[in-house]
Scaffold this active site. Structure first.
Site, PDB file in Angstrom:
ATOM      1  CG  HIS A 130       9.080 -22.264  14.133  1.00  0.00           C
ATOM      2  ND1 HIS A 130       8.690 -22.283  12.839  1.00  0.00           N
ATOM      3  CD2 HIS A 130       9.376 -21.178  14.451  1.00  0.00           C
ATOM      4  CE1 HIS A 130       8.625 -20.935  12.463  1.00  0.00           C
ATOM      5  NE2 HIS A 130       9.226 -20.438  13.299  1.00  0.00           N
ATOM      6  CD  GLN A 155      18.131 -21.396  15.644  1.00  0.00           C
ATOM      7  OE1 GLN A 155      17.963 -21.501  14.400  1.00  0.00           O
ATOM      8  NE2 GLN A 155      17.444 -20.421  16.360  1.00  0.00           N
ATOM      9  CB  THR A 157      10.037 -27.548   6.813  1.00  0.00           C
ATOM     10  OG1 THR A 157       9.853 -26.310   5.868  1.00  0.00           O
ATOM     11  CG2 THR A 157       8.795 -27.589   7.614  1.00  0.00           C
ATOM     12  CB  ALA A 158      14.000 -24.809   4.492  1.00  0.00           C
ATOM     13  NE  ARG A 203      -2.027  -1.254   3.742  1.00  0.00           N
ATOM     14  CZ  ARG A 203      -2.901  -1.621   4.778  1.00  0.00           C
ATOM     15  NH1 ARG A 203      -4.027  -1.478   4.951  1.00  0.00           N
ATOM     16  NH2 ARG A 203      -2.002  -1.913   5.856  1.00  0.00           N
TER      17      ARG A 203
END
Length: 473
Positions: free
Chosen positions: A237, A366, A176-177, A43
């Site tokens: 997640h 991680q 998922t990646a 916008r």
């Protein structure tokens, strides 16, 4: 030819994740540079020069990448329009068609990526279908969350399915990646006679699925106060990590077989209960330097939004019956890390059954990516039996140092898959619905969350909770 359209192009997600990911696809030659175009839609009225400069600041191309970036940015355009007015999409179509004339539009693939709040998914996807859709050549990519609970997820699916076929819809969960999540699928099922063979109720006492973040909720108050930690990361997640950690081996690596096994697991999982859950909210840190959640600007003083959750799930299938899966996630924790941890059962008879130290297999997602297996060996340089702890470790950054230099972001991988038409890492509608069913009961607890200081290990009583539900010290 690929035209990748970003709806919500002036937003934070697009700036931080979307455009850098698209640039890296372009830079790595994972798309045909001569026929790849990016169209931003939002916008805000932003001059094209300013829009492109914001992408440059986000990407920060190095000296070697400057020419490639220039080639990329020359293929980026911007259109200002409303999300709820058909006339805006009609005008945008003219812009889109003018871009597609630059290449062979007979082979055009249109990717519509919606980086907007879920409240406008139906409106935007309907207008896209009515004004921009090319039969057989259109894909709709939608960001999480897909609804607020089970009921709203079903309604959202029904509304979007009025126009779009399920095979045209790509629902993103970037976890998922992640490399380690993907690698764990291979680690399990490429080693099904060794590693996966012991991941069951006969060998495993309990499983912990863990996500701690050191950051707080600043900048996300509106979202967080209405949703809390379970909607933010647990229902999506952590549930996706759970699927990879606990699913049975699929018949094949095809998208349909992989997603079918994930759904079978979710169907076999009992819903979370408040009785087996612990919900918390962070307060001011003990040194007074980090404000508590209730002290943040815009947070109602009586807010019951949860920034911490621990909850135990049970899977009623042959592989996992009787094995608790403990999910634990929190904001403003002492240490930030994500991992899956399988705790092995102790020997109850035979040699070394007196060794009572718990063994485990940990998949660390991680900040570092590694696999650790604890085991028992005999103390070196001794003649009698003296069992001690030992660790077998695979550190991805060390073992695959050269490959890890070119580490790829999850969004880059998912966008590449969407362009290639591979839905394996995307979330199917029944996955979404069963995941909401599992977590519905604890989404909006009427109870006041348990306070815990920012920068701590969590709420009082957490240690006892973990011991009780994991089934060991």
């Amino acid at each position: 030819m690929v035209t990748f359209m970003v709806f919500g192009a002036s937003g934070n997600l697009a700036n931080k994740k979307t455009f850098p990911a698209l640039f890296h696809l372009f830079k790595r030659n994972l798309v045909d540079r001569s026929s790849f175009y990016v169209l931003g839609y939002a916008r805000s009225k932003i001059p094209i020069g300013e829009f492109r400069e914001s992408i440059r600041e986000s990407v920060k191309p190095d000296t070697e990448s400057k020419q490639v970036f220039q080639d990329f940015i020359d293929r980026v355009s911007y259109f200002s329009g409303q999300y709820d007015q058909s006339s805006s999409y009609v005008e945008f179509r003219k812009h889109l068609e003018s871009v597609e004339k630059k290449a062979d539009s007979s082979k055009a693939l249109r990717i519509f990526y919606i980086a907007l709040p879920p409240s406008v998914y139906v409106t935007v996807s309907s207008h896209i279908y009515e004004n921009l859709y090319l039969p057989g050549k259109s894909r709709l990519v939608i960001e999480k969350p897909f609804g607020k609970n089970y009921q709203s997820a079903v309604k959202l699916k029904e509304e979007v399915h009025k126009h779009w076929k399920e095979e045209e819809i790509y629902r993103i969960d970037h976890y998922t990646a992640k490399d380690m999540v993907n690698n764990f699928f291979t680690l399990r099922f490429a080693n099904s006679s060794s590693i996966d063979a012991v991941l069951n109720r006969h060998s495993i006492q309990s499983v912990e699925i863990h996500m701690y973040e050191t950051g707080g909720c600043e900048g996300r108050i509106g979202y967080y106060d209405a949703n809390g930690v379970v909607r933010d990361v647990v229902q999506n997640h952590l549930t996706q990590i759970f699927c990879i950690a606990a699913m049975n081996e699929p018949k094949s690596a095809s998208a349909s077989d992989v997603r079918a096994e994930k759904v079978n697991l979710l169907k076999a999982t009992r819903p979370a209960s408040l009785k087996e859950s612990m919900l918390g909210q962070y307060t001011t840190s003990e040194d007074g330097k980090i404000p508590g959640y209730l002290d943040l600007e815009g947070v109602p003083k009586d807010s019951k939004a949860t920034t911490f959750a621990a909850s135990t799930l049970h899977v009623d299938n042959d592989r996992w019956k009787g094995v608790p899966f403990v999910f634990v996630s929190g904001k403003r924790m002492k240490k930030g890390e994500v991992y899956i941890k399988y705790y092995f059962r102790l020997k109850d008879s035979g040699i070394f059954s007196d060794v009572k130290r718990r063994r485990y297999l940990i998949l660390h997602v991680q900040p570092e990516e590694f696999v650790n297996l604890t085991c028992t060996i005999n103390k070196p340089m001794t003649t009698d039996l003296q069992p001690i702890d030992a660790y077998a470790s695979l550190n991805y950054n060390e073992q695959f140092k050269d490959l890890m230099k070119e580490k790829r972001d999850g969004y880059e991988i998912l966008f590449e898959d969407a362009i290639r038409g591979d839905p394996t890492k995307f979330i199917r509608y029944d996955e979404v619905e069963y995941a909401w069913k599992i977590w519905d009961e604890i989404l909006d607890s009427p109870k006041k969350p348990i306070p815990y200081p920012a920068g701590s290990d969590g709420p009082e009583g957490l240690e006892a909770y973990m011991k009780r539900h994991l089934g060991h010290e």
